[in-house]
Every structure is written in structure tokens, then in C-alpha cells.
Design a protein around this motif. Structure first.
Motif, PDB file in Angstrom:
ATOM      1  N   LEU A 133     -60.724   7.586  -6.045  1.00  0.00           N
ATOM      2  CA  LEU A 133     -61.529   6.420  -5.670  1.00  0.00           C
ATOM      3  C   LEU A 133     -62.622   6.784  -4.668  1.00  0.00           C
ATOM      4  O   LEU A 133     -63.732   6.247  -4.725  1.00  0.00           O
ATOM      5  CB  LEU A 133     -60.619   5.340  -5.073  1.00  0.00           C
ATOM      6  N   SER A 165     -63.818   1.924  -8.686  1.00  0.00           N
ATOM      7  CA  SER A 165     -63.030   0.730  -8.363  1.00  0.00           C
ATOM      8  C   SER A 165     -63.588  -0.534  -9.002  1.00  0.00           C
ATOM      9  O   SER A 165     -62.808  -1.327  -9.548  1.00  0.00           O
ATOM     10  CB  SER A 165     -62.865   0.566  -6.854  1.00  0.00           C
ATOM     11  N   GLN A 199     -51.977  -1.049  -5.592  1.00  0.00           N
ATOM     12  CA  GLN A 199     -53.011  -1.955  -5.104  1.00  0.00           C
ATOM     13  C   GLN A 199     -53.367  -1.634  -3.657  1.00  0.00           C
ATOM     14  O   GLN A 199     -54.523  -1.787  -3.255  1.00  0.00           O
ATOM     15  CB  GLN A 199     -52.573  -3.403  -5.289  1.00  0.00           C
ATOM     16  N   TYR A 225     -55.638   1.369  -4.063  1.00  0.00           N
ATOM     17  CA  TYR A 225     -56.925   0.897  -4.591  1.00  0.00           C
ATOM     18  C   TYR A 225     -57.775   0.320  -3.458  1.00  0.00           C
ATOM     19  O   TYR A 225     -58.954   0.646  -3.316  1.00  0.00           O
ATOM     20  CB  TYR A 225     -56.656  -0.157  -5.667  1.00  0.00           C
ATOM     21  N   THR A 234     -61.021   2.260  -1.921  1.00  0.00           N
ATOM     22  CA  THR A 234     -62.295   1.563  -2.093  1.00  0.00           C
ATOM     23  C   THR A 234     -62.997   1.380  -0.759  1.00  0.00           C
ATOM     24  O   THR A 234     -64.195   1.670  -0.620  1.00  0.00           O
ATOM     25  CB  THR A 234     -62.056   0.197  -2.757  1.00  0.00           C
TER      26      THR A 234
END
Length: 254
Positions: free
Chosen positions: A119, A126, A169, A172, A176
Motif C-alpha cells: 500500500l 488503496s 482493514q 489497509y 493508506t
């Protein structure tokens, strides 16, 4: 790590779905020297260099030194290209080998660390991961491996999806935000350490943010002698340890 598309129409447009011709070219007369792999690789490099806002079919064609129509021999739309690039990026994620004897905690940490790095390395990933179905072969291989590892935790079947959500999550979001932070730092022309030192001072001089400077360093809690990168790694590892401990505790509860 598979994200569901929001509408049936979006699903039908996926480059990966059955019924969508999977081709290396549309037939006779396609431009020589091009194939989907080369086009996808150039798309990834261009997205890395210029981001989603700078990407276009014309810009890609110029990068490949061909006409835009030449690219259309191999894909129908810009969305097709972005889906292909998204799956190519997931192909960079190192997957654990089941035959190494490592326990699930080590495998899960390795997957999480690899996903975070992906990421940060590809900041465009993302938003695309939430836009498309994410059902390319590399993304599905990642999803299967995540489910295999979480399946080893001892959690009851109804807890598997929640554990996957909790870990990935989190990754993520962390990856991000870290990618955005590093992008802002790069745009400033400062080193990460200079940026971190100057940000609270800049905020204190602006009337709108003067009252928010207390604790500003806690956004990236850099300790004495520690780099910004080291602090980000430390915070990530600690948060991941909390999640692993939580999975352990929930598995013990049965």
C-alpha cells in the motif's frame, strides 16, 4: 482482501469475469511488440510515478511509444487497465509457504507487513481496491492464503471473517495513511525528520490550528534518536501485536 463492488453493473464490467474475452490481442493486425503484460507493467510504473490523476490512455500510449488505438487492441477501457494493474500489484505480495512449519502468528504478521508495504509502495492501490471487485488471480491467491492462515488460529468458523476484517482493514488504513503522509513529505522537499520537527511549529503559527499543536508529535510519536520510519514500524508492530493477542484470546474462549 477482496472488496465487493457496489453495483451489479460494475460487476459486469470487470475484466476478470467469465464471458469477458481474455485475450492477448483482438486478432489479426494487432500492433507488434505489445502484449497485456507489457501494457500492464507500464501502467503500474506510470501510476507509481504520476498517480491516478495523472494517468490516461494517451499518457500510457506515449510511455509505450505507440498510439492510443494500439493499446485498445488489448483492453477495452481504462478501467480494464486499472484492474489489471491492481492485480499485478497484488502479485508482488510475498505469500507464506505452508510447508515451513511457521505458526499462524508468524504467517499472519508476514502477510500484514507485506500488505502494508504494498500500500505504501503503490499509493494508488488503496482507492482501486475499493472500486473494483478485486477478483484477479493474484488477489484471489492472496485472499485464499489469508483465509488459510486465519483458519489455523482456532477461531470458530463464525469468527474467521471478523478476524480477517480486524487485521487487514487495520493494515489497509495504516498503509493508506502512511502512503499519504510520505507523499506530503516528498512534496515538501524536506526529510521525514525535518517535516516532523517543523509541522507543530507551522501549526502553532496559524490561528486556525494554534490550539491543536499540543500532542501534534503523537501523530507520529518519534522518540529521541529514532527516525520517522522506525517510529512508524514500531507503532505498526505494536498495533499488530494487539490484534494477534486479541485473536489468541478469542480463540481460547472458543
Amino acid at each position: 482482501m477482496v472488496k465487493a463492488a457496489g453495483a451489479e453493473g460494475a460487476a459486469r464490467r470487470s475484466v476478470w469475469l467469465a464471458g469477458k474475452e481474455r485475450r492477448s490481442g483482438r486478432g489479426g493486425g494487432q500492433p507488434s511488440g505489445l502484449d497485456r503484460a507489457r501494457i500492464t507493467g507500464a501502467t503500474v510504473r506510470l501510476l507509481d510515478a504520476e498517480g491516478l490523476t495523472g494517468f490516461s490512455m494517451r499518457r500510457l500510449a506515449a510511455e509505450l511509444n505507440v498510439t492510443a488505438m494500439s493499446v485498445y487492441w488489448y483492453v477495452d477501457t481504462k478501467d480494464d487497465l486499472l484492474e489489471l494493474a491492481l492485480d499485478a500489484a497484488f502479485g508482488e505480495l510475498p505469500l507464506p509457504r505452508p510447508d515451513t512449519g511457521e505458526d499462524w502468528r508468524g504467517e499472519l504478521r508476514a502477510l500484514a507487513v507485506g500488505y502494508r508495504a504494498l500500500l505504501v509502495r503503490h499509493p494508488w492501490l488503496s482507492p482501486l481496491a475499493g472500486r473494483y471487485l478485486n477478483i484477479g488471480p493474484n488477489a484471489l491467491a492472496c485472499s485464499r492464503e489469508v483465509r488459510r492462515v486465519i483458519g489455523r488460529t482456532g477461531l470458530p468458523p463464525h469468527g474467521v471473517t471478523g478476524a480477517i476484517s480486524a487485521v487487514f482493514q487495520f493494515v489497509y488504513g495504516y498503509g493508506t495513511i502512511e502512503g499519504h503522509l510520505l507523499g506530503r513529505i516528498a512534496d515538501s522537499g524536506l526529510s521525514p525528520e525535518e517535516y516532523h520537527r517543523q509541522l507543530p511549529d507551522s501549526m502553532s503559527r496559524a490561528p486556525e490550528t494554534a490550539g491543536a499543536t499540543e500532542g501534534a508529535h503523537d501523530v507520529v510519536a518519534v522518540r529521541d534518536g529514532e527516525t520517522v520510519a522506525e517510529s512508524l514500524d514500531r507503532d505498526f508492530a505494536f498495533a499488530l501485536d494487539l490484534l494477534v493477542a486479541g485473536i489468541d484470546a478469542m480463540a481460547a474462549r472458543g
